[in-house]
Design an enzyme around this catalytic site. Sequence first.
Site, short mmCIF file in Angstrom:
data_model
loop_
_atom_site.label_atom_id
_atom_site.label_comp_id
_atom_site.label_asym_id
_atom_site.label_seq_id
_atom_site.Cartn_x
_atom_site.Cartn_y
_atom_site.Cartn_z
N TYR A 106 23.23 -0.50 -13.85
CA TYR A 106 22.93 -1.93 -13.83
C TYR A 106 24.27 -2.65 -13.80
O TYR A 106 24.88 -2.90 -14.83
CB TYR A 106 22.09 -2.32 -15.04
CG TYR A 106 21.81 -3.79 -15.15
CD1 TYR A 106 21.46 -4.54 -14.03
CD2 TYR A 106 21.87 -4.44 -16.38
CE1 TYR A 106 21.22 -5.90 -14.14
CE2 TYR A 106 21.61 -5.79 -16.50
CZ TYR A 106 21.29 -6.52 -15.38
OH TYR A 106 21.04 -7.87 -15.48
N ASP B 211 20.41 -1.43 -9.81
CA ASP B 211 20.68 -2.82 -9.46
C ASP B 211 22.20 -3.00 -9.40
O ASP B 211 22.86 -3.10 -10.42
CB ASP B 211 20.06 -3.74 -10.51
CG ASP B 211 20.31 -5.21 -10.24
OD1 ASP B 211 21.01 -5.53 -9.26
OD2 ASP B 211 19.81 -6.05 -11.02
N HIS C 295 12.41 -8.35 -9.30
CA HIS C 295 12.79 -7.28 -8.38
C HIS C 295 11.55 -6.51 -7.95
O HIS C 295 10.53 -6.51 -8.66
CB HIS C 295 13.73 -6.28 -9.07
CG HIS C 295 15.07 -6.82 -9.43
ND1 HIS C 295 16.24 -6.44 -8.79
CD2 HIS C 295 15.43 -7.70 -10.40
CE1 HIS C 295 17.26 -7.06 -9.35
NE2 HIS C 295 16.80 -7.84 -10.33
#
Length: 256
Positions: free
Chosen positions: A106, A147, A248
């Site tokens: 992330y 991500d 998302h």
Amino acid sequence: MKIATYNVNGVNGRLPVLLRWLKESKPDVVCLQELKAPQEKFPLAAINDAGYQAIWHGQKSWNGVAILSAGAELKEVRRELPGDQEDIQSRYIEAIVNDMVIGCLYMPNGNPYPGPKFDYKLGWFKRFSAHAKNLLDRGIPAILTGDFNVMPTEKDVYKPERWINDALFREEVREAFKLLVDQGWTDAIRKLYPEDTIYTFWDYFRNAYGRDAGLRIDHFLLSFSIEKRLTGAGVNREVRGWEKTSDHAPVWIEIK
């Protein structure tokens, strides 16, 4: 083998969405980001009941990453990015699954630009790239996914001219992503869909999902030995339209 990544934007608040998606999509391995839950609040029982084992690194209120597996053993390798023992943000976890390394990340958002958050993002990116190169240099079959908070090209963002000074689209960040890929990684989505408009994130505001005003910021990077086994990839964009869902959508690949 189907491997997916999904920024759940709160694993407990979005748990019904996550469990529904797991049941319908049936991925073999799942990387989750933005758990927004401390270690002891991860919903392990519900994940186990859905047929998955899990390793995770939680953090109160923010961040948090996890890897789930439906069958194959998960052998945890690390739960932090090398290079800075002072960094306590839970943004990376890595495991061996079926003789390959899967790194779930992330990336820091980095906004506002300029500022310390942007500097932290570039520093984190540098450490991540060094670790990625080490994996390649050792010849390890590897998948880095999650991500990335980066739109690599203008093709990956709705109305790119509006994002020039955003930390997700700043030239420094896009250059860092390009240098990472140029180490020898393959962007799985662009490998199979080089010219398509594909997004993985739509803001909650201004009817972004309805207008398809999105961003492609969730990526799969594959080492050479994995890239040769790639047979499919896509985005479960319909999940973004479900009630009380993340901003998302899940992204997935299939490998032989």
